[in-house]
Design a protein around this motif. Sequence first.
Motif, short mmCIF file in Angstrom:
data_model
loop_
_atom_site.label_atom_id
_atom_site.label_comp_id
_atom_site.label_asym_id
_atom_site.label_seq_id
_atom_site.Cartn_x
_atom_site.Cartn_y
_atom_site.Cartn_z
N TYR A 132 0.85 -1.19 0.00
CA TYR A 132 0.00 0.00 0.00
C TYR A 132 0.89 1.24 0.00
O TYR A 132 1.99 1.21 0.55
CB TYR A 132 -0.90 0.03 1.24
CG TYR A 132 -1.95 -1.05 1.27
CD1 TYR A 132 -3.24 -0.80 0.81
CD2 TYR A 132 -1.66 -2.32 1.75
CE1 TYR A 132 -4.21 -1.79 0.82
CE2 TYR A 132 -2.62 -3.31 1.77
CZ TYR A 132 -3.90 -3.05 1.30
OH TYR A 132 -4.84 -4.02 1.31
N SER A 133 0.41 2.31 -0.60
CA SER A 133 1.10 3.60 -0.51
C SER A 133 0.41 4.38 0.60
O SER A 133 -0.80 4.59 0.54
CB SER A 133 0.98 4.36 -1.83
OG SER A 133 1.59 3.65 -2.87
N VAL A 134 1.18 4.78 1.60
CA VAL A 134 0.61 5.46 2.76
C VAL A 134 1.33 6.79 2.97
O VAL A 134 2.55 6.86 2.92
CB VAL A 134 0.74 4.60 4.04
CG1 VAL A 134 0.18 5.31 5.25
CG2 VAL A 134 0.07 3.24 3.84
N TRP A 135 0.53 7.83 3.19
CA TRP A 135 1.06 9.14 3.55
C TRP A 135 0.34 9.55 4.82
O TRP A 135 -0.88 9.54 4.88
CB TRP A 135 0.79 10.17 2.45
CG TRP A 135 1.10 11.56 2.88
CD1 TRP A 135 2.31 12.17 2.86
CD2 TRP A 135 0.17 12.51 3.43
NE1 TRP A 135 2.20 13.45 3.37
CE2 TRP A 135 0.89 13.69 3.72
CE3 TRP A 135 -1.19 12.48 3.70
CZ2 TRP A 135 0.29 14.81 4.27
CZ3 TRP A 135 -1.79 13.61 4.26
CH2 TRP A 135 -1.04 14.76 4.53
N LEU A 136 1.11 9.91 5.86
CA LEU A 136 0.52 10.39 7.10
C LEU A 136 0.81 11.87 7.25
O LEU A 136 1.93 12.33 7.00
CB LEU A 136 1.08 9.64 8.32
CG LEU A 136 0.73 8.16 8.42
CD1 LEU A 136 1.39 7.56 9.66
CD2 LEU A 136 -0.76 7.94 8.45
N ASN A 137 -0.19 12.61 7.69
CA ASN A 137 -0.05 14.02 7.99
C ASN A 137 1.05 14.15 9.05
O ASN A 137 1.10 13.39 10.00
CB ASN A 137 -1.40 14.54 8.53
CG ASN A 137 -1.41 16.00 8.86
OD1 ASN A 137 -0.39 16.57 9.22
ND2 ASN A 137 -2.57 16.60 8.73
N GLN A 138 1.94 15.12 8.87
CA GLN A 138 3.08 15.27 9.80
C GLN A 138 2.64 15.42 11.24
O GLN A 138 3.36 15.04 12.16
CB GLN A 138 3.93 16.47 9.39
CG GLN A 138 4.73 16.22 8.13
CD GLN A 138 5.67 15.02 8.26
OE1 GLN A 138 6.36 14.84 9.24
NE2 GLN A 138 5.64 14.16 7.24
#
Length: 178
Positions: free
Chosen positions: A168-174
């Motif tokens: 999966y491609s995951v981006w978390l808010n800083q």
Amino acid sequence: MKTAYTTSLRQGTVPRPVIMPLVRGQLIGLAWVRPLKVGEDALTGIAQLAHIAAAAKADETVLAWETHDVATACRLPVGGPAPCLNMVAATRDGHVLHQFPYDEQLLSRSPDGLVSVAPDWRSAPPPQPGGKLVPPIEAAVRYAFTAVELNHLDPLGATAVLMEEDGYSVWLNQTFAR
């Protein structure tokens, strides 16, 4: 979402299903589905998008997908308008389905078969409270609000890492990434 979708179609790709969990109105991050095999793997892979929302203890989640793309991947009949960008906004209490149908205008075709199109957005039907969802999206909505007991100091971070390891491609808010 429509802008990102338009950009992807112009580049010759259909965006993969994506989930956007929110807590008290703040976006936690995004997770795009991993590469899928047609059939059961696609059903499971899309439903597992819920892991990131459950780990974040999201109180709202938004999922977006393309009608024909998900129907083909999951071997489901095409229901509703197609081609169509679908978005569902969900809470524990229910969901609202938003559909953005479009016609495809061919821009170019590369020698290797990559087709670039521009969506010509048609009139959107009114939002549908409790609208019918395809099975993997329905499962993702349901499981997004299922408590996950993960014995870890950072359940969200651990879940993101595990999902990335699965493709999966995951981006978390800083604000939430640790």
